[in-house]
Scaffold this active site. Structure first.
Site: not given
Length: 284
Positions: A45, A174
């Site tokens: 991320s 994610d």
């Protein structure tokens, strides 16, 4: 002691956590100020984005200056993002995902990142591993070659906030849902493995009801903490460090000044820790 000695290699894992990830700048600054470079970086991320910027040739000071200029001018940032809505859209998602009205992170990153940001992994000065999660396979995916932007967008596509990313025929979300701090990917890749943990704690206990957003965010943190704790039982990094930046929500990038000020001591702490690890290795 010569911290720049090539005899001891260091691998660095930068975790995910939204705006708290701005504290990764201090971790990178610690390496710059010691005059050493990681031999490989793995990131999830925001950690993947920081890793790519650093491996792409930006110093920690340059990353900080650019981030402050970009994030603190909120009106300019807003107008640029709105203007970007007229840019060509990403490939449509399959099935029900096609109706998603969430933000397209790949288009946002194209606006937010520097114009000369590397286009591919091949342009990076050191190996970088970017972690994302394959939505339908429900499994971790590691990118380390090919185009950089879709890999970074896939890694940071937090559910609810951003649309899943369609790349090379696969749908990604994610990377924090499967590997929030990817230190395990660095096992055997260097003499020393350092991991930076920016997973947030739950908000402080108050008499006010917990909002739906805070409840969702806290649920994600609980899940990520459980994943990290399980991985540490199998593959412990040589050093796990955590800057003190609790109370910052994942979307509060506009608080960059406050985040960097509050976590400033972390840089000196990490420098001392790295120095100690290097000295121990030299004595062996």
């Amino acid at each position: 002691m010569d911290h720049g000695s090539p005899d001891v290699s260091i691998a660095l894992a930068l975790g995910g956590g939204g705006a708290r990830g701005l504290a990764h700048i201090h971790a990178l600054a610690a390496f710059d100020e010691l005059g050493i470079r990681p031999s490989i970086i793995a990131g999830t991320s925001i950690g993947a984005i920081a890793a790519a910027a650093y491996a792409g040739g930006m110093s920690a000071a340059e990353i900080r200056a650019y981030a402050e200029q970009r994030l603190m001018d909120r009106w300019s940032l807003f107008t640029d993002l709105v203007r970007r809505q007229n840019a060509p859209k990403s490939a449509p998602l399959p099935g029900p995902l096609r109706r998603s009205r969430r933000f397209d992170l790949q288009r946002m990153l194209a606006t937010l990142l520097p114009n000369d940001f590397p286009a591919s992994f091949a342009e990076l000065a050191m190996p970088v591993k970017v972690v994302a999660t394959d939505f339908f396979a429900q499994a971790e995916t590691v990118f380390d070659s090919g185009p950089l932007l879709p890999a970074l967008a896939a890694s940071a596509a937090v559910p609810v906030l951003f649309r899943p990313v369609l790349y090379d025929g696969r749908v990604y979300i994610d990377g924090g849902t499967t590997n929030p701090i990817p230190f395990d990917l660095l096992h055997g890749k260097a003499d020393i493995v350092i991991a930076v943990d920016i997973i947030g704690d739950n908000i402080e206990r108050t008499s006010n009801p917990v909002s739906r957003v805070d409840a969702l965010t806290a649920s994600s943190h609980i899940m990520q903490r459980a994943i990290v704790n399980a991985k540490r039982k199998v593959c412990e990094p040589d050093l796990m460090v955590r800057p003190e930046i609790d109370g910052v929500r994942v979307h509060e990038f506009h608080r960059i000044g406050n985040i960097l000020d509050r976590s400033a001591e972390f840089r000196e702490h990490l420098k001392r820790q790295i120095g100690g690890l290097l000295e121990m290795r030299v004595r062996r």
